[in-house]
Design a protein around this motif. Sequence first.
Motif, PDB file in Angstrom:
ATOM      1  N   ASP A  20      -5.866  -2.889  -4.238  1.00  0.00           N
ATOM      2  CA  ASP A  20      -5.464  -4.293  -4.065  1.00  0.00           C
ATOM      3  C   ASP A  20      -4.177  -4.409  -3.260  1.00  0.00           C
ATOM      4  OD1 ASP A  20      -7.623  -5.004  -5.621  1.00  0.00           O
ATOM      5  OD2 ASP A  20      -6.439  -5.492  -7.416  1.00  0.00           O
ATOM      6  N   CYS A  21      -3.233  -3.523  -3.541  1.00  0.00           N
ATOM      7  CA  CYS A  21      -1.935  -3.587  -2.862  1.00  0.00           C
ATOM      8  C   CYS A  21      -2.036  -3.108  -1.415  1.00  0.00           C
ATOM      9  CB  CYS A  21      -0.895  -2.787  -3.638  1.00  0.00           C
ATOM     10  SG  CYS A  21      -0.541  -3.503  -5.267  1.00  0.00           S
ATOM     11  N   VAL A  25      -1.048  -5.404   2.105  1.00  0.00           N
ATOM     12  CA  VAL A  25      -0.207  -5.044   3.256  1.00  0.00           C
ATOM     13  C   VAL A  25      -1.045  -4.856   4.520  1.00  0.00           C
ATOM     14  CG1 VAL A  25       1.520  -3.998   1.755  1.00  0.00           C
ATOM     15  CG2 VAL A  25      -0.237  -2.544   2.794  1.00  0.00           C
ATOM     16  N   GLY A  26      -2.313  -5.248   4.463  1.00  0.00           N
ATOM     17  CA  GLY A  26      -3.138  -5.210   5.654  1.00  0.00           C
ATOM     18  C   GLY A  26      -3.880  -3.917   5.896  1.00  0.00           C
ATOM     19  N   CYS A  27      -3.917  -3.029   4.910  1.00  0.00           N
ATOM     20  CA  CYS A  27      -4.631  -1.746   5.036  1.00  0.00           C
ATOM     21  C   CYS A  27      -5.888  -1.808   4.172  1.00  0.00           C
ATOM     22  CB  CYS A  27      -3.737  -0.588   4.622  1.00  0.00           C
ATOM     23  SG  CYS A  27      -2.275  -0.367   5.654  1.00  0.00           S
ATOM     24  N   ALA A 189       2.518  -2.402  -6.384  1.00  0.00           N
ATOM     25  CA  ALA A 189       1.700  -1.956  -7.511  1.00  0.00           C
ATOM     26  C   ALA A 189       2.500  -1.980  -8.810  1.00  0.00           C
ATOM     27  CB  ALA A 189       1.171  -0.552  -7.241  1.00  0.00           C
ATOM     28  N   ASP A 190       3.760  -1.606  -8.745  1.00  0.00           N
ATOM     29  CA  ASP A 190       4.622  -1.625  -9.922  1.00  0.00           C
ATOM     30  C   ASP A 190       4.725  -3.044 -10.480  1.00  0.00           C
ATOM     31  OD1 ASP A 190       6.366  -0.276 -11.753  1.00  0.00           O
ATOM     32  OD2 ASP A 190       8.080  -1.102 -10.678  1.00  0.00           O
ATOM     33  N   LYS A 191       4.920  -3.992  -9.576  1.00  0.00           N
ATOM     34  CA  LYS A 191       5.009  -5.403  -9.989  1.00  0.00           C
ATOM     35  C   LYS A 191       3.676  -5.888 -10.546  1.00  0.00           C
ATOM     36  CE  LYS A 191       6.241  -9.974  -8.176  1.00  0.00           C
ATOM     37  NZ  LYS A 191       6.683 -10.730  -6.969  1.00  0.00           N
TER      38      LYS A 191
END
Length: 219
Positions: A20-21, A25-27, A189-191
Amino acid sequence: MKQFSLQEIADRFFASVLSDCLDQVGCSRQAMPPRIRPLDEARVMVGRARTALYVDVYHVEPGENPYELEIGLVDSLKPGELPVFSCGASGRIAPWGELLSTAAAARGAVGALMDGCVRDIRAIRAMGFPVFHGGIAPLDSKGRGKVIAVDVPVECAGVAVTPGDLVFGDADGLVVIPQAVEAEVLALADKKVSGESKTLEELKAGQKLGDVFARYGIL
């Protein structure tokens, strides 16, 4: 940004959250296709990529050692690294088995990834060595596939992998995090993991999914 050790990444994150993260960021092409599966779904694999590029072959030259580059890569593995084998167009070879798992584990490697096949699976599972693979078969690479380059950018199961990239795999699948976005992805991801914990608590308490989503934006 906070620096995470490989063990902290393994303990805190999940392939789905990291995917998801990466999208954020566009990847959006860094998750392996569903055919790439772990030998043992209970294990999490996290490490730095060391790459090997195979080509299909159909014979062995007299006096040739077809395993030369493959052996060199395994013998040069360092703690926290894992080999990533791009196994050629056919994907028919099983270049990874018990002997390579044993040698890699002795070097401190944290697992192995290939878009070809794996063999000796009962022995590897008994070792507890994480392996992600594109199939299970008995076919040796000799006379079928040969490494032509190591530690170069490759595609594994259609996903770009550069040496040093962060590889994360669990029961949901496997993602490759490019070094250029690694810090940003891990921070996101941490958030997200913290937000998901709060979301789960409120859902378990009986609050409506729509209300909880409106508050945290996590689904």
